[in-house]
Motif scaffolding. Sequence first.
Motif: not given
Lengths: 113, 111
Positions: B1-19
């Motif tokens: 079956g399908e397997n989906v992997e996602q990264h990162p598990s946590t992400l912290s950015v400053q307001e106005g930056d890109s994610a």
Amino acid sequence: GAGVSQSPSNKVTEKGKDVELRCDPISGHTALYWYRQSLGQGLEFLIYFQGNSAPDKSGLPSDRFSAERTGGSVSTLTIQRTQQEDSAVYLCASSPTGQETQYFGPGTRLLVL
Amino acid sequence: GENVEQHPSTLSVQEGDSAVIKCTYSDSASNYFPWYKQELGKRPQLIIDIRSNVGEKKDQRIAVTLNKTAKHFSLHITETQPEDSAVYFCAADTGRRALTFGSGTRLQVQP
């Protein structure tokens, strides 16, 4: 129009008891899905109904879990002899034909003591 | 079956930056890739989706890119705002059954 609704919003039960969770999909949507989300975790697929086809039950974690969908609309997820590890939020979703956007209900938060 | 992997598990950015959040999938038959945003205690809500016949899609500050050859797709949020703070889930759908979700990314936008 009305979105997906679920009831109850919260359910506290004792270990060993049976529970029934209800989902009312968006009117006219032929596809209905049940997912489980444990605290801080992702969404785990449980079961999928599409029209009059046999449901895809491949995600049900044990034979204590069952679901039915009556008249192609309302669905009930039943958990028999609940265990503490069944505690989670149970989310229902529906989509128009099964290959488009899924719209989620607010979930039922189940706590098994 | 399908397997989906996602990264990162946590992400912290400053307001106005890109994610940027990245997902890979295993089933080459997958043809629909939605992204959901889930705020604390709320239901997941679709924010953008892409089908396999398209390489990129934009909606204001949000964009999704898809590389079918490499079997990966990404969510890009520009000019991040505090209200973008939430958990984001990618998913893949072969059209034969329900969505397979990634494990989620907790995005925190620092004001």
